[in-house]
Design an enzyme around this catalytic site. Structure first.
Site, PDB file in Angstrom:
ATOM      1  CG  ASP A 103      -2.118   0.875   1.112  1.00 14.30           C
ATOM      2  OD1 ASP A 103      -2.419   1.303  -0.015  1.00 14.30           O
ATOM      3  OD2 ASP A 103      -2.783   1.129   2.133  1.00 14.30           O
ATOM      4  CE  LYS A 146      -9.997  10.733   5.349  1.00 18.37           C
ATOM      5  NZ  LYS A 146      -9.150  10.589   4.105  1.00 18.37           N
ATOM      6  CD  GLU A 199       2.938  13.592  14.336  1.00 23.20           C
ATOM      7  OE1 GLU A 199       3.750  14.223  13.622  1.00 23.20           O
ATOM      8  OE2 GLU A 199       2.592  12.432  14.111  1.00 23.20           O
ATOM      9  CB  CYS A 250       6.074  14.246  10.346  1.00 24.02           C
ATOM     10  SG  CYS A 250       5.527  12.992  11.512  1.00 24.02           S
TER      11      CYS A 250
END
Length: 484
Positions: free
Chosen positions: A97, A180, A255, A289
Site C-alpha cells: 500500500d 478516516k 501532530e 514528519c
C-alpha cells in the site's frame, strides 16, 4: 498478496461491511509499479454520519465506556496478540500500500502497532481520580471520564502505526472511534477493523470510513456528533482542522509537519553519527514528519562528513520494497516524487551543490527517487526552510553552539531534533535549548509507546504516546459531597 485478500474494501460501520451510500469507489495504487491493486469504497457525508451514529450508540448506555478499564485492557491485549499472529500479512499489506520496504514493515510498523495496543492495554486500568484536601466541610474527589466519539484522521506515510497511536489510547480510555485513513493508503485500516472485531471490540466501537479528505474528512471534522479530533498530517490541513474544531470548541490533538535539524559537533563519533544521519533522512523514503532532513555540522568536520556521505549514501540499497535487502523503496505517489524534484530543481537554481543523487530512478514504473545530499545552500533557502518530505538532506556548517541552536530553531517547525556529541554536558545543554517536542542524542527515531512525542510551533500541539496521550482522551470531573 493477492487482491482477494485485501477485500472487502468496503466501509466498516457498526460492525458491518457496506458500500458507500452512492456506490462510489476509488483506486488504490502500488507505488512500486504504479499499477492498481484494488479499489475501496469512497465515503460521503451520509456514510460519515452513519459511522458517527454507530460510534455514539456504542459509547453510552452501558456500552464500551461502561466497561471497566481492566475489561477494556483485556480486549486491547488481544488486539496486540492478533497483530503479532498476523504480522506477515500486515507487513505485506503495508508494503504493498505504501511502498515501504518489507523488512521495515516487519521490524518497525507491525512491531510498533502491536506495542501500542499492549502498552495502552496496561494503562487502561490506571485511569482513576483522586481525593483533594480542601477546607470545605466536604469530600472532594475527581473522576477521569472518556470524551465520547473520537475522529481519528491519519496520513499516508505510517498508516498502521499512526492509527494505533490514536485508536489504542482512545479505546483504552473508553471512547469510541471513527477512523478516516489517508485516501492513498487505506488498506491496513480495513485489515485492522477485522482484527479489532475478532479481538472482541464490540460493534460500533471502531468504524472505518475510507475516502477523500475534502469529502469524508471534512464531513468528519464538522460532524456535531464528534467530541474530539485526533489528526496527523500536513501543517496546512492541520490549521484548517484546528479552526473547524475551534468553531465547535472540540479538543484536538495535532501532530503536523516537521523539518528537523540534526546537529553534529566536532567531538561526535562520526562512524556512529553517519548511520544515524542516513537513517534520519532516508527512513521511509524521507516521508517521515520526524525525519532529519537538515544536517548542521561543526566546521572542523564539515568537509570530512560531506565526503563520507558522498561515498556512503549512493550505496544505500534502493529498489523493490518486497526484496528483503531493500532499505529505500518508492515514494507513495507520483505527486510526492514530483514535489521532491521541484525542490531539487530549486536548490540547483539557488546555487546548491548536489553531493549525490538529485534524480529519479526509473524502475518497474514505480515512484522512485535517489537519496540526495545538497550542500552550499543559504539558510533562508526554501529548500532548507520548508518540509520537502522526501529523501533529501541539506548540509550546513556552523562555528559555535549558539549558531547551531539558532540554525536549528530557525524554521517554523518544531517536531523533532537531534544531537551528535560525546560530551554529556553539551548534549543536555543543547537539548534544553532546542525548540522541539522530542530530541534524540547520538541516534535517530528512537520511539516507544511510553515516550510521548508531538510538536511545538507549526508542528502542532498535544502529545501522542505515554500517559500524556491517555489523559488527552479523557476529561476531569470534580465531585464535591457536603458533609454537613
Amino acid at each position: 498478496m493477492a487482491t482477494n485478500e485485501i477485500e472487502p474494501g468496503q466501509l466498516f460501520i457498526g460492525g458491518q461491511w457496506r458500500e458507500a451510500a452512492d456506490g462510489a469507489r476509488t483506486e488504490v495504487l502500488d507505488p512500486a509499479t504504479g499499477t492498481v491493486v484494488t479499489t475501496v469504497a469512497e465515503a460521503g457525508a451520509a456514510d460519515v454520519d452513519a459511522a458517527v451514529r454507530a460510534a455514539r450508540a456504542a459509547f453510552g448506555g452501558g456500552g464500551w465506556s461502561g466497561l471497566s478499564g481492566r475489561e477494556r485492557g483485556r480486549v486491547l491485549r488481544r488486539v496486540a496478540e492478533l497483530i503479532r499472529e498476523n504480522a506477515e500479512e500486515l507487513a505485506a499489506l503495508e508494503s504493498l500500500d505504501v511502498g515501504k520496504p518489507i523488512t521495515l514493515c516487519q521490524a518497525v510498523d507491525v512491531t510498533n502497532a502491536a506495542n501500542d495496543y499492549e502498552y495502552f492495554a496496561d494503562l487502561a486500568s490506571s485511569l482513576h481520580g483522586a481525593t483533594r484536601d480542601t477546607p470545605l466541610n466536604a469530600l472532594a474527589y475527581t473522576r477521569r471520564e472518556p470524551l465520547g466519539v473520537v475522529a481519528a484522521i491519519t496520513p499516508f506515510n505510517f498508516p498502521l502505526i499512526l492509527a494505533g497511536s490514536k485508536l489504542a489510547p482512545a479505546l483504552a480510555a473508553g471512547n469510541t472511534v471513527v477512523h478516516k485513513p489517508a485516501d492513498e493508503t487505506p488498506l491496513s485500516a480495513l485489515y485492522m477493523a477485522r482484527l479489532l472485531q475478532r479481538a472482541g471490540v464490540p460493534d460500533g466501537v471502531v468504524n472505518v470510513v475510507t475516502g477523500a479528505g475534502p469529502v469524508a474528512g471534512e464531513a468528519l471534522l464538522r460532524h456535531r456528533g464528534v467530541d474530539k479530533i485526533a489528526f496527523t498530517g500536513s501543517t496546512a490541513v492541520g490549521r484548517h482542522a484546528a479552526s473547524v474544531a475551534g468553531e465547535a470548541l472540540k479538543p484536538v490533538t495535532m501532530e503536523l509537519g516537521g523539518n528537523a535539524a540534526h546537529i553534529v559537533f566536532e567531538d561526535a563519533d562520526l562512524e556512529k553519527a553517519v548511520g544515524a544521519i542516513i537513517k534520519g533522512f532516508v527512513f521511509n523514503t524521507g516521508q517521515f514528519c520526524m525525519g532529519g532532513p537538515r544536517l548542521l555540522v561543526a566546521r572542523p568536520v564539515y568537509s570530512t562528513l560531506l565526503n563520507i556521505l558522498a561515498e556512503a549514501v549512493p550505496g544505500v540499497p534502493v529498489g523493490n520494497p518486497r526484496q528483503p535487502e531493500t532499505v529505500v523503496g518508492p515514494m507513495a505517489g507520483e505527486k510526492h516524487r514530483r514535489k521532491v524534484e521541484e525542490y531539487v530543481a530549486l536548490a540547483r537554481k539557488e546555487g546548491g551543490r548536489i553531493v549525490c543523487g538529485g534524480e529519479r530512478l526509473d524502475l518497474d514504473g514505480g515512484y522512485y527517487y535517489k537519496p540526495t545530499v545538497i550542500a552550499d545552500l543559504p539558510n533562508d533557502s526554501r529548500v532548507v526552510q520548508e518540509e520537502i518530505f522526501g529523501p533529501v538532506l541539506t548540509v550546513q556548517p556552523f562555528d559555535s553552539e549558539e549558531e547551531a541552536v539558532a540554525l536549528a530553531n530557525s524554521t517554523p517547525y518544531g517536531l523533532a531534533s537531534g544531537v551528535q556529541t560525546t560530551n554529556l554536558a553539551r548534549a543536555h545543554r543543547i537539548a534544553d535549548r532546542l525548540q522541539a517536542g522530542i530530541v534524540w542524542v547520538n541516534d535517530w527515531a528512537m520511539l516507544d509507546p511510553a515516550v510521548p512525542f508531538g510538536g511545538v510551533k507549526d508542528s502542532g500541539f498535544g502529545r501522542e504516546y505515554g500517559p500524556e496521550a491517555l489523559a488527552a482522551y479523557t476529561r476531569t470531573k470534580s465531585v464535591v459531597v457536603s458533609l454537613d
